[in-house]
Write a protein that holds these residues in place. Structure first.
Motif, mmCIF file in Angstrom:
data_model
loop_
_atom_site.group_PDB
_atom_site.id
_atom_site.type_symbol
_atom_site.label_atom_id
_atom_site.label_comp_id
_atom_site.label_asym_id
_atom_site.label_seq_id
_atom_site.Cartn_x
_atom_site.Cartn_y
_atom_site.Cartn_z
ATOM 1 N N PHE A 64 0.325 7.250 -11.297
ATOM 2 C CA PHE A 64 -0.930 6.496 -11.281
ATOM 3 C C PHE A 64 -2.098 7.280 -11.898
ATOM 4 O O PHE A 64 -3.176 6.747 -12.076
ATOM 5 C CB PHE A 64 -1.251 6.063 -9.847
ATOM 6 C CG PHE A 64 -0.101 5.302 -9.234
ATOM 7 C CD1 PHE A 64 0.122 3.978 -9.580
ATOM 8 C CD2 PHE A 64 0.805 5.931 -8.388
ATOM 9 C CE1 PHE A 64 1.205 3.282 -9.058
ATOM 10 C CE2 PHE A 64 1.892 5.251 -7.856
ATOM 11 C CZ PHE A 64 2.105 3.918 -8.197
ATOM 12 N N ASP A 93 3.553 20.535 -1.880
ATOM 13 C CA ASP A 93 4.316 19.557 -1.103
ATOM 14 C C ASP A 93 5.439 19.014 -1.982
ATOM 15 O O ASP A 93 5.241 18.097 -2.768
ATOM 16 C CB ASP A 93 3.390 18.420 -0.630
ATOM 17 C CG ASP A 93 4.156 17.396 0.199
ATOM 18 O OD1 ASP A 93 5.268 17.717 0.661
ATOM 19 O OD2 ASP A 93 3.639 16.282 0.375
ATOM 20 N N LEU A 109 -2.230 18.612 0.964
ATOM 21 C CA LEU A 109 -1.669 19.960 0.870
ATOM 22 C C LEU A 109 -1.568 20.412 -0.587
ATOM 23 O O LEU A 109 -1.292 19.609 -1.465
ATOM 24 C CB LEU A 109 -0.276 19.982 1.509
ATOM 25 C CG LEU A 109 -0.238 19.656 3.001
ATOM 26 C CD1 LEU A 109 1.186 19.319 3.447
ATOM 27 C CD2 LEU A 109 -0.803 20.802 3.833
ATOM 28 N N VAL A 116 0.850 -1.197 0.000
ATOM 29 C CA VAL A 116 0.000 0.000 0.000
ATOM 30 C C VAL A 116 0.884 1.244 0.000
ATOM 31 O O VAL A 116 1.723 1.421 0.879
ATOM 32 C CB VAL A 116 -0.923 0.018 1.237
ATOM 33 C CG1 VAL A 116 -1.777 1.280 1.248
ATOM 34 C CG2 VAL A 116 -1.803 -1.226 1.265
ATOM 35 N N LEU A 117 0.700 2.069 -1.013
ATOM 36 C CA LEU A 117 1.451 3.323 -1.093
ATOM 37 C C LEU A 117 0.586 4.449 -0.555
ATOM 38 O O LEU A 117 -0.450 4.784 -1.147
ATOM 39 C CB LEU A 117 1.792 3.645 -2.552
ATOM 40 C CG LEU A 117 3.033 3.049 -3.175
ATOM 41 C CD1 LEU A 117 3.130 3.501 -4.626
ATOM 42 C CD2 LEU A 117 4.294 3.452 -2.409
ATOM 43 N N ASP A 118 1.011 5.052 0.533
ATOM 44 C CA ASP A 118 0.275 6.177 1.099
ATOM 45 C C ASP A 118 0.835 7.470 0.525
ATOM 46 O O ASP A 118 1.850 7.993 0.983
ATOM 47 C CB ASP A 118 0.398 6.166 2.627
ATOM 48 C CG ASP A 118 -0.279 7.376 3.248
ATOM 49 O OD1 ASP A 118 -0.901 8.172 2.512
ATOM 50 O OD2 ASP A 118 -0.185 7.534 4.474
ATOM 51 N N LEU A 119 0.170 7.975 -0.508
ATOM 52 C CA LEU A 119 0.581 9.248 -1.125
ATOM 53 C C LEU A 119 -0.539 10.257 -0.920
ATOM 54 O O LEU A 119 -0.769 11.142 -1.738
ATOM 55 C CB LEU A 119 0.827 9.048 -2.634
ATOM 56 C CG LEU A 119 1.660 7.827 -3.035
ATOM 57 C CD1 LEU A 119 1.617 7.640 -4.558
ATOM 58 C CD2 LEU A 119 3.103 7.979 -2.572
ATOM 59 N N THR A 165 8.224 17.302 -1.310
ATOM 60 C CA THR A 165 9.120 16.417 -0.563
ATOM 61 C C THR A 165 9.285 15.108 -1.325
ATOM 62 O O THR A 165 8.461 14.207 -1.222
ATOM 63 C CB THR A 165 8.573 16.143 0.852
ATOM 64 O OG1 THR A 165 7.218 15.707 0.749
ATOM 65 C CG2 THR A 165 8.596 17.397 1.706
ATOM 66 N N TYR A 193 10.104 12.609 -4.832
ATOM 67 C CA TYR A 193 9.501 12.465 -6.153
ATOM 68 C C TYR A 193 7.981 12.511 -6.049
ATOM 69 O O TYR A 193 7.399 12.045 -5.072
ATOM 70 C CB TYR A 193 9.953 11.158 -6.808
ATOM 71 C CG TYR A 193 11.450 11.024 -6.958
ATOM 72 C CD1 TYR A 193 12.277 12.144 -6.930
ATOM 73 C CD2 TYR A 193 12.048 9.783 -7.127
ATOM 74 C CE1 TYR A 193 13.657 12.030 -7.066
ATOM 75 C CE2 TYR A 193 13.426 9.655 -7.265
ATOM 76 C CZ TYR A 193 14.227 10.784 -7.218
ATOM 77 O OH TYR A 193 15.579 10.668 -7.338
ATOM 78 N N HIS A 194 7.379 13.047 -7.096
ATOM 79 C CA HIS A 194 5.926 13.263 -7.078
ATOM 80 C C HIS A 194 5.233 12.004 -7.620
ATOM 81 O O HIS A 194 4.736 11.973 -8.746
ATOM 82 C CB HIS A 194 5.601 14.509 -7.881
ATOM 83 C CG HIS A 194 6.175 15.759 -7.270
ATOM 84 N ND1 HIS A 194 5.470 16.929 -7.155
ATOM 85 C CD2 HIS A 194 7.376 16.013 -6.679
ATOM 86 C CE1 HIS A 194 6.222 17.848 -6.550
ATOM 87 N NE2 HIS A 194 7.380 17.307 -6.259
ATOM 88 N N LEU A 195 5.232 10.974 -6.792
ATOM 89 C CA LEU A 195 4.851 9.632 -7.236
ATOM 90 C C LEU A 195 3.409 9.511 -7.708
ATOM 91 O O LEU A 195 3.099 8.687 -8.573
ATOM 92 C CB LEU A 195 5.080 8.625 -6.094
ATOM 93 C CG LEU A 195 6.522 8.476 -5.592
ATOM 94 C CD1 LEU A 195 6.548 7.529 -4.406
ATOM 95 C CD2 LEU A 195 7.439 7.971 -6.701
ATOM 96 N N HIS A 220 1.662 11.011 -9.673
ATOM 97 C CA HIS A 220 1.415 11.202 -11.107
ATOM 98 C C HIS A 220 1.631 9.932 -11.924
ATOM 99 O O HIS A 220 1.117 9.812 -13.032
ATOM 100 C CB HIS A 220 2.281 12.337 -11.639
ATOM 101 C CG HIS A 220 1.991 13.635 -10.967
ATOM 102 N ND1 HIS A 220 0.905 14.417 -11.299
ATOM 103 C CD2 HIS A 220 2.611 14.274 -9.946
ATOM 104 C CE1 HIS A 220 0.876 15.486 -10.513
ATOM 105 N NE2 HIS A 220 1.900 15.427 -9.687
#
Lengths: 506, 506
Positions: free
Chosen positions: B243, B233, B230, B223-226, B235, B237-239, B241
């Protein structure tokens, strides 16, 4: 209640009262220590630049586009805040994507580390070398490739300076969707690589929404043509976003296509004085309700920030002293309508006691003078001794809490704790100034400040990125699963780790 | 010149004249053939669902959240256009992220292919199984997790239906930044996964700009909690995107945080008749100049599209017949200002002969009736024999060229070639209707249509994605280097290829 200040001539204060804090030049400002000595950090297993490498670069670029003279290297090695100092011995200035490709391919094959650099205006050390990375500067890649005047799509090279682009667009009645204090020297490629936020985000949104396409050179020299100029293009994975905000660690951005906007016909700026932060929030919500579609900026400045502008820059509040100041900009297509909306909003805010005083103007010279106070604050605080700088974002109800907590936490250890920023985006710049750098003070601030940011559901980097200085706190903000994925992406795109080492994921 | 039609009561035509084209139900509409038989495609090397797998799923979800009955499976196996028919034997309906994680982990370990599915409203077969993939439906993951009324940030589960969310937001005086024809059944998670564009993009921008955070389950169950809420943000890589727009092939979106907006106080819709496409463009540029900040939609409809609305839906132009029709929506915070802007714009367009006739309304029931004509077009054309459908975007000067070229190219082979869409975003939906599906006709259209799209610097999928039907044309749009990177990303995130196989990169 003062109702008649609207449209009064601006009273820009020139007072330069000094509150006793010595205005001294500290070492940190003229000659920062080498970063590699100041920080406990180990050089990566990269090759050192040797004569054979120089031979290759000279042959590729010619002598004139290579810098090896130590004094000429200075401005590339030292960051804007003069906190960091790299030890690079060479700057390369490619003019074309093909040259960038050949440089990166060569560096990758020879295990030479590279620091991509735009205007070197970052404040977290993302664009400044740490050890002896080869600096690849985009400053000669500064051509406009195309402007579609009808659609507003600008395609340009990565080294174009933001202000130059905005001035170019102005002639065509267009506006760049991004604006920020460093516009006079920052590069578009750097803006994209750090996902810069800035002063117009409230109206135009972020770069992930506005960048239509990119050209990127991968670590191994492969050129990725992602340079779409279409507003909608759902063909395959949206790769460009990998390079927006990854701070040059995944690829070097060489070209950018961006959706610019029609230049507004009408601009107004209001500068307001308020009693407390609660009134600031009320004023913001009211501004959204009354004039959402023309609200371009909603900036807040606190008292110590204004005192600093006064002391260090000779700038000040045009309306006298208040606990909080708000700068509102509206832009729209109809002068009369914008004025009516703004006047109605201000009148309501006065009647409801949200605001205590204010001035509003639609004259260019006057609103530029007001903006100057806000925009020049970073130039002021680097004169305020040594300044610890933080770029946070928070849910609005927590926006100012950290500043208050920090004041109490620091007590007499600091000279000034102050905050200002883009309230409309939840983004606050928090500074703690001290007489000179002191590790004990630093330890008193960090990680306390980051832990509190997390407690307040904030981000420890709203728009500046992680760069070198914040990289070690990434695990405070992101889950281990996310960091693992970031590392896998880095490994996939740059298996030798030559691109901007010691940054973001270090 | 007719100047007095403004504010006249709408005249919605109920004519149902038939131009001789037989209104027959073709096989394709009631019972499409199995996709696996219709297309030359080989099943991947996946396991087949067997009793031991069913036992696991039953234990995890209970009998009531598993569908294995063939007739109940129908609506999950057949796509909205009834062109495609999967052969899945099982639908799973998890309620929680944890259940999704367990399902994917199990499927990954057992090499079971998975087709994530939201509302199954896609038109390129992205959400419909091809062979016997296990359908993981998000329909029971439909809870609002949080709404921050002040900031407008909505966090919800992936299976929330778009229209439900917009109605929920309406009660709080907010609006979802996305709207589209399928809103009554499409899921937010599906919208995100296809990077849906829709009707409000002109004003609010795209999902890459508006989605603040995601929760995603990877193929292996991680499970990726992205799920940041806000606006800013930076902080790491902008992961998220990765998905957005990867159509469920890289991960299954389980939660979405999105920036919603204040609901506008004033909405106006104008419906205009124009002589030719050149006048449509002039009208658009003028609309941008005169009312940029309140322009929410600029839709175009051509004559054959309107004839189809008339014949198949009993809907029609409220202003009589014209070669082109434009629907303009404005939304803003001040009724009077919006009216003045719109009236001034329309008057200028009439005076300059950009437009021939029009009607404008600020009344909800009336503007909904006008929108109905545009929004229901897709419901009309699926009744128009067999329809080849394309979703293109172009630079505006090329927007309508392909429709004209296609009419000539098709000659008597087609019944109708028509185009309508979001002109403000360069996005046109092009349809070619024929009596019934015919492979020779299909070969006459493709790849001709894609090659011409490329020639006109367009995209072969503006907002619908590649799904199953367009996947084979990806190499027309993207460079080999880009496709290689996409494949590497897929390999990294889903090494066994279990997530939505045969889609996007196939």
């Amino acid at each position: 209640m003062i109702k008649n200040v609207w449209k009064l001539p601006l009273r820009i204060s020139n007072s330069t009262k000094n509150n006793g804090f010595p205005v001294t030049k500290y070492w940190i400002h003229s000659q920062p220590n080498f970063t590699k000595n100041n920080f406990n950090i180990k050089r990566g297993n990269f090759s050192h630049v040797e004569e054979e490498h120089l031979y290759f670069f000279r042959k590729l670029l010619g002598e004139s586009r290579i810098i090896t003279d130590l004094s000429d290297l200075e401005k590339y090695n030292v960051d804007w805040n003069k906190h960091l100092r790299g030890a690079s011995t060479i700057v390369l200035k490619p003019k074309t994507t093909e040259e960038v490709s050949k440089i990166l391919s060569y560096c990758n094959n020879n295990r030479l580390a590279v620091c991509p650099q735009g205007g070197n205006t970052g404040v977290v050390g993302g664009a400044t070398p740490v050890f002896d990375e080869i600096i690849v500067s985009t400053e000669l890649m500064n051509k406009v490739i195309n402007l579609d005047e009808k659609s507003g799509v600008l395609t340009c090279e990565a080294g174009c300076i933001l202000q130059n682009m905005d001035e170019f667009l102005q002639q065509k009645n267009l506006i760049f969707p991004l604006d920020l204090g460093a516009k006079g020297s920052c590069h578009i490629g750097g803006n994209v690589s750090t996902n810069a936020g800035g002063l117009r985000l409230l109206k135009y949104g972020n770069l992930h929404g506005n960048v239509l396409g990119l050209e990127v050179v991968q670590a191994n020299g492969t050129v990725l043509d992602l340079l779409s100029t279409l507003k909608k293009d759902n063909t395959g994975y949206h790769l460009k976003h990998l390079f927006i905000g990854s701070e040059g660690t995944l690829g070097l951005v060489t070209k950018v296509a961006i959706q610019c906007r029609l230049r507004p016909k009408s601009t107004h700026v209001a500068f307001l004085g308020l009693q407390n932060f609660n009134q600031v929030l009320k004023t913001f919500y009211k501004a959204k309700q009354d004039m959402d579609e023309i609200l371009t900026a909603f900036e807040v400045i606190d008292t110590p920030s204004m005192e600093l502008a006064n002391e260090k820059l000779g700038l000040g509040s045009p309306i006298g002293d208040y606990p909080f100041y708000v700068l509102i900009e509206t832009t729209g297509s109809n002068e009369k309508h914008d004025e009516e909306k703004l006047d109605g909003f201000l009148q309501t805010c006065l009647n409801k006691n949200f605001i205590l005083n204010g001035t509003v103007t639609g004259e260019v010279s006057k609103y530029k003078a007001i903006w100057e106070v806000r925009e020049k604050l970073p130039q002021g605080y680097i004169k305020d001794g040594f300044v610890f700088m933080y770029d946070m974002s928070f849910p609005l109800e927590n926006y100012y809490k950290l500043v208050e907590d920090l004041r109490e936490h620091m007590g007499s250890l600091s000279h000034r704790v102050f905050g200002f920023g883009h309230l409309g985006d939840g983004n606050i710049h928090i500074q703690i100034s001290v007489k000179e750098f002191n590790q004990d003070v630093a330890n008193h601030i960090e990680p306390y400040i980051f832990e509190l940011t997390k407690k307040y559901n904030g981000s420890i980097s709203a728009e500046h990125g992680m760069g070198f200085l914040k990289a070690k706190y990434l695990n405070l903000m992101k889950s281990q699963e996310s960091i693992n994925l970031m590392k896998n992406i880095k490994q996939m795109l740059d298996p030798n780790g030559i691109l901007n080492p010691y940054k973001v994921l270090f």
